[in-house]
Write an enzyme that holds these catalytic residues in place. Sequence first.
Site, PDB file in Angstrom:
ATOM      1  N   ARG A  82      -4.838 -58.239   7.778  1.00  9.82           N
ATOM      2  CA  ARG A  82      -5.979 -57.636   8.444  1.00  9.82           C
ATOM      3  C   ARG A  82      -7.250 -58.275   7.890  1.00  9.82           C
ATOM      4  O   ARG A  82      -7.559 -58.144   6.705  1.00  9.82           O
ATOM      5  CB  ARG A  82      -5.999 -56.118   8.208  1.00  9.82           C
ATOM      6  N   HIS A 119     -16.897 -54.916  10.904  1.00 10.74           N
ATOM      7  CA  HIS A 119     -16.762 -54.374   9.547  1.00 10.74           C
ATOM      8  C   HIS A 119     -18.131 -54.435   8.879  1.00 10.74           C
ATOM      9  O   HIS A 119     -18.336 -55.124   7.877  1.00 10.74           O
ATOM     10  CB  HIS A 119     -15.715 -55.163   8.762  1.00 10.74           C
ATOM     11  N   GLU A 160     -14.450 -48.006   9.608  1.00  9.46           N
ATOM     12  CA  GLU A 160     -15.182 -46.953   8.914  1.00  9.46           C
ATOM     13  C   GLU A 160     -16.583 -46.678   9.462  1.00  9.46           C
ATOM     14  O   GLU A 160     -17.595 -46.815   8.760  1.00  9.46           O
ATOM     15  CB  GLU A 160     -15.277 -47.275   7.414  1.00  9.46           C
ATOM     16  N   ASN A 284      -8.027 -45.332   6.657  1.00  9.16           N
ATOM     17  CA  ASN A 284      -8.332 -45.865   5.326  1.00  9.16           C
ATOM     18  C   ASN A 284      -8.395 -44.678   4.376  1.00  9.16           C
ATOM     19  O   ASN A 284      -9.221 -43.775   4.564  1.00  9.16           O
ATOM     20  CB  ASN A 284      -9.685 -46.587   5.311  1.00  9.16           C
ATOM     21  N   TYR A 286      -8.587 -43.370   0.261  1.00 15.08           N
ATOM     22  CA  TYR A 286      -8.800 -43.671  -1.149  1.00 15.08           C
ATOM     23  C   TYR A 286      -8.678 -42.433  -2.040  1.00 15.08           C
ATOM     24  O   TYR A 286      -8.033 -42.489  -3.080  1.00 15.08           O
ATOM     25  CB  TYR A 286     -10.169 -44.334  -1.350  1.00 15.08           C
ATOM     26  N   GLU A 356      -6.181 -49.256   5.096  1.00 19.37           N
ATOM     27  CA  GLU A 356      -6.686 -49.589   3.754  1.00 19.37           C
ATOM     28  C   GLU A 356      -6.182 -48.562   2.764  1.00 19.37           C
ATOM     29  O   GLU A 356      -6.213 -47.360   3.036  1.00 19.37           O
ATOM     30  CB  GLU A 356      -8.223 -49.593   3.678  1.00 19.37           C
TER      31      GLU A 356
END
Length: 441
Positions: A82, A119, A160, A284, A286, A356
Amino acid sequence: MIRRMATNPIPQFPAGFLWGVSTSAHQIEGAAGEREPSVWDAFTAEPGRVKDDSTAAVACDHYHRYPEDVALLADLGVDAYRFSVSWPRVNSPGGLDFYDRLVDELCAAGVRPVPTLFHWDLPLALDWLDRDTAARFAEYAARVAERLGDRVTKWITLNEPAEHTLLGHALGAHAPGKQLLFDALPVAHHQLLAHGLAVRALRAAGVTDIGIANSHGPTWPASQESADLEAAAFYDILLNRLFSDPLLLGRYPEGIGELMPGDSAALDSDLKVIAEPIDWYGINYYAPTKVGAPQGAEIEFGGLTLPAELPFSVREIEGHPVTDFGWPVVPEALTELLTGFRARFGDRLPPIVITENGCSYEGIDDQERIAYLDGHVRALHRAVEAGVDVRGYFVWSLLDNFEWAEGYERRFGLVHVDYDTLERTPKASYGWLRDILRARR
């Protein structure tokens, strides 16, 4: 203390599960003089915007060294890569030629190219506060698909939009550096509209496998007191539901639609575009966030200064290790997030891809990163066992890179980059992932 890597084998995922790694154009490409400027070029030129006063003018010089990086991908054994396409580069002479060469190199190496069309590196002449930028994005998407669509079969529209809205337009911590607070909400709407228009443009170009990469994480209330519960619910709307509900349910959360530009008829029309069906939904992930009632003062959190006037405050999550970035390591929250998504959206939820997941740690013998990834892959598998349809997992990131407002002070890569010589050195985590991918074959 360095934790020892797990010795138990990784559980088996369903057949066809896609393993990959991710990067973004502005963070790795360099060659800034060979494209038109973006909002990030202007932002990093202002003193004090980036912690080490660095820029991405050279970064990892992937633009010139991409054959070396594709060789690393091939040796790693991932199914897919990606990357993002730089809109400013595509607007420049020869810009699409670079992505043509990159896609050819990936295909020759047996690595599936998965481009992200936006992005965060918006051309400097454009502004997400302007509705017309959504239409310009769709034109750009069509142009890229026309050039690469004969070889690229999996596409991502935006990366995002929540962070780009919050950090870039509400708090001013990222490019373009605006501090609009809730007046930044039109930026969210226009990005979502751009996504929907781009999906239509990509379909018209013959593309059949389209998703988006939205950032999500569980929101944990600081307590069961009503003030903390209300603050956490509002935060969850802003960072999660504002960007998932319109896409998957065709509506904004209650109270949000009235804050968006246009009258109710125009908004309804836009929502039909935003909810254009997608083939999969990228997440994504985290860390979770603990949120409570406002505390009447600025808060330093994750390298950000959150203003006192926000109707919530972000609290420290205790009892978990943290990365070098200070982010809590909570693999089980990924399982919670995914099962929660399935419960909320039901049949409206398409297959999920983790686009991600990664962490910032120093060192080439990065046992902490191995432990982080091992824990999150297992947490992902538990979500699959619970019935969530997950089709892939992409590690962030292949290379150490320009980490936005943190400059070069944070390292997320499986491969170490010496920013003076640009030498690439695979880390222990690279070898760990390579062993996992070889074992499944």
